[in-house]
Write a protein that holds these residues in place. Structure first.
Motif, short mmCIF file in Angstrom:
data_model
loop_
_atom_site.label_atom_id
_atom_site.label_comp_id
_atom_site.label_asym_id
_atom_site.label_seq_id
_atom_site.Cartn_x
_atom_site.Cartn_y
_atom_site.Cartn_z
N ILE A 25 100.40 72.33 18.72
CA ILE A 25 100.07 70.92 19.00
C ILE A 25 100.97 70.35 20.09
O ILE A 25 100.49 69.65 20.99
CB ILE A 25 100.14 70.08 17.70
N ALA A 26 102.27 70.67 20.04
CA ALA A 26 103.20 70.11 21.05
C ALA A 26 102.73 70.37 22.49
O ALA A 26 102.76 69.45 23.32
CB ALA A 26 104.61 70.67 20.83
N ARG A 28 99.90 70.39 23.64
CA ARG A 28 98.70 69.58 23.92
C ARG A 28 98.99 68.08 24.00
O ARG A 28 98.15 67.30 24.45
CB ARG A 28 97.66 69.82 22.81
N ALA A 29 100.17 67.67 23.50
CA ALA A 29 100.41 66.23 23.27
C ALA A 29 100.27 65.38 24.54
O ALA A 29 99.60 64.34 24.53
CB ALA A 29 101.77 66.02 22.63
N ASP A 33 97.34 62.47 25.34
CA ASP A 33 97.70 61.10 25.75
C ASP A 33 97.05 60.74 27.08
O ASP A 33 96.51 59.65 27.25
CB ASP A 33 99.23 61.02 25.85
N SER A 78 103.67 64.46 13.61
CA SER A 78 103.96 63.29 14.46
C SER A 78 105.23 63.47 15.28
O SER A 78 105.42 62.78 16.28
CB SER A 78 104.08 62.02 13.61
N CYS A 81 103.26 64.93 18.17
CA CYS A 81 102.06 64.23 18.67
C CYS A 81 101.58 63.22 17.62
O CYS A 81 101.04 63.62 16.58
CB CYS A 81 100.95 65.25 18.98
N THR A 83 99.15 61.04 17.76
CA THR A 83 97.68 61.02 17.59
C THR A 83 97.27 62.07 16.57
O THR A 83 96.46 61.81 15.68
CB THR A 83 96.98 61.35 18.94
N SER A 84 97.86 63.26 16.67
CA SER A 84 97.49 64.35 15.76
C SER A 84 97.97 64.07 14.34
O SER A 84 97.27 64.37 13.36
CB SER A 84 98.06 65.68 16.27
N PRO A 351 108.54 63.07 27.47
CA PRO A 351 107.74 62.63 26.30
C PRO A 351 108.22 61.35 25.63
O PRO A 351 107.45 60.73 24.90
CB PRO A 351 107.85 63.81 25.33
N ARG A 354 105.96 58.35 26.14
CA ARG A 354 104.78 58.32 25.26
C ARG A 354 105.19 57.94 23.83
O ARG A 354 104.50 57.15 23.17
CB ARG A 354 104.13 59.71 25.24
N ASP A 358 103.69 55.10 21.49
CA ASP A 358 103.05 55.47 20.21
C ASP A 358 103.72 54.75 19.04
O ASP A 358 103.06 54.38 18.06
CB ASP A 358 103.14 56.98 19.98
#
Ligand SMILES: Cc1cc2nc3c(=O)[nH]c(=O)nc-3n(C[C@H](O)[C@H](O)[C@H](O)COP(=O)(O)OP(=O)(O)OC[C@H]3O[C@@H](n4cnc5c(N)ncnc54)[C@H](O)[C@@H]3O)c2cc1C
Length: 393
Positions: A25-26, A28-29, A33, A78, A81, A83-84, A351, A354, A358
């Motif tokens: 996931i990291a 893709r973060a 975004d 979280s 990410c 969102t994920s 990051p 972001r 977030d």
């Protein structure tokens, strides 16, 4: 020694989630975004590894529901990410009505689809004219034979357009205030149901936030959750159990920002030494870490209380405190992380920029942090601590 009340088995699940978060996931973060596209690949990853199962009992296809493990999973995801992380959080939010007030038939019909992740779900309380004051909602549901006919709209609904099942609140008796509200399960293909505009926003950009419209929307009467008039109580019982999930999202963002700022501060040198060795920076890092650890203590305690069956005033207060503290920490810590990185912290390439955007939403949704403070104070006022007064009289 970090606060860690997890059993051996729970640690193994955390390790799996942590590894998936870091490795899959990291990377893709930043793209999630940037494109603001809903990350179906993350949903597939959660499906493939059975992650949705941690929220559901085995009899409905889950691993054995655990609030604590759900919070741990949201926190871990979280960190990399937000969102994920919210994908897991909203699956719980959208399922809780069924779990708390569903009939056995409703549970058997829907929970296995949610436990596998085949269906995503959503929770639809907020309307254009009613956010904090949810009882001021205007959506109505009228009984016609074996059906309810829904009219009205909802706003700011997470998972709008990607969910297949919506827990929707509407007034069956518009004259009765709180006690005129009822809860319903609305499937995405119900006639008269439509998803409207998806809102562009500051953070959690890959998550959809949208309008729902009910235009003579017909649903079977058997899709009502609980009795008529019970909807407000159901909505609040759901929030008591879902608000810690937002706390977990906030804590995850805060810890991710702390971890990044620490590594940056060890590598970045000014005046001949790493900035982590300048006392003013070191002090910020220490405060960030301490706030995260304190937030985790409260979060895990809240998860354990839910798993132990806590309900009513005790849960309402601790759940509000958890959401309030973890999410205020998220905003403070991410703001400090940007400060630790200096000008680089303000750049999209790093990051923490972001993470700070977030973090903001966690102070707003599922009840703003002002509302959490009102809830906590209301519960405090009901408590009796007069023994101290007795001592001075
Ligand atoms: C990205 C996003 C996702 C969301 N997802 C969902 C979802 O999935 N489902 C859902 O139902 N809702 C969702 N919401 C809605 C969210 O829960 C509401 O926006 C929130 O509860 C605040 O309501 P409001 O925006 O109408 O603000 P208002 O209620 O208008 O409040 C405005 C300001 O006044 C303050 N305020 C209001 N009343 C009081 C008071 N009595 N005392 C002190 N201060 C007060 C508030 O704290 C806030 O600062 C989402 C919102 C966002 C932005």
């Amino acid at each position: 020694m970090p606060v860690d009340p997890l059993t051996e088995e729970q640690r193994e699940i955390r390790e799996l989630v942590r590894t998936l978060a870091r490795e899959r996931i990291a990377p893709r973060a930043a793209e999630i975004d940037k494109t603001a596209e809903f990350p179906w690949d993350v949903v597939d990853l959660c499906r493939d590894h059975g992650l949705f199962g941690i929220m559901y009992d085995e009899e409905y296809g889950g691993l054995g529901a655990s609030a604590l493990m759900t919070l741990v999973a949201i926190e871990e995801i979280s960190k990399v990410c937000a969102t994920s992380g919210l994908i897991v959080g909203v699956q719980e939010l959208g399922s809780l009505g069924l779990k708390l007030a569903g009939t056995e038939e409703q549970k058997r019909r829907f929970l296995p689809l949610l436990a596998s992740g085949e269906w995503l779900c959503a929770y639809a309380l907020t309307e254009p004219g009613s956010g904090s004051d949810s009882a001021a909602m205007r959506s109505e549901a009228r009984r016609e034979g074996d059906e309810y006919v829904l009219n009205g709209s909802k706003r700011f609904i997470t998972n709008a357009g990607v969910a297949k099942l919506y827990t929707v609140f509407a007034k069956t008796d518009p004259t009765a205030g709180h006690s005129g509200i009822s809860a319903f399960l609305v499937e995405a293909d119900a006639p008269g149901f439509q998803v409207g505009r998806i809102e562009p926003k500051m953070g959690i950009k890959g998550s959809t936030t949208g309008e729902l419209f009910f235009d003579d929307c017909r649903i079977p009467a058997e899709n009502r959750l609980g009795d008529e008039g019970e909807g407000f109580r159901i909505a609040m019982r759901i929030l008591d159990r879902s608000r810690p999930g937002i706390g977990a999202q906030g804590l995850g963002i805060a810890q991710g920002a702390t971890d990044y700022a620490l590594e940056y501060a060890k590598a970045r040198e000014t005046m001949g030494r790493p900035i982590a060795e300048h006392q003013l920076v070191a002090g910020m890092l220490a405060d960030m870490e301490t706030k995260c650890e304190a937030a985790r203590g409260l979060l895990y305690k809240c998860g354990q209380l839910i798993d132990d069956g806590a309900d009513g005033a005790e849960l309402t207060k601790v759940s509000a405190m958890t959401k309030l503290y973890c999410t205020d920490v998220a905003m403070e810590v991410t703001t400090d992380a940007v400060q630790v990185l200096g000008g680089y912290g303000y750049m999209q390439e790093y990051p923490v920029e972001r993470m700070m955007r977030d973090a903001k939403i966690t102070q707003l949704y599922e009840g703003t942090n002002q509302i959490q403070r009102l809830v906590i104070a209301r519960e405090m006022v009901r408590e009796n601590r007069a023994f101290l007064l007795a001592a001075v009289s």
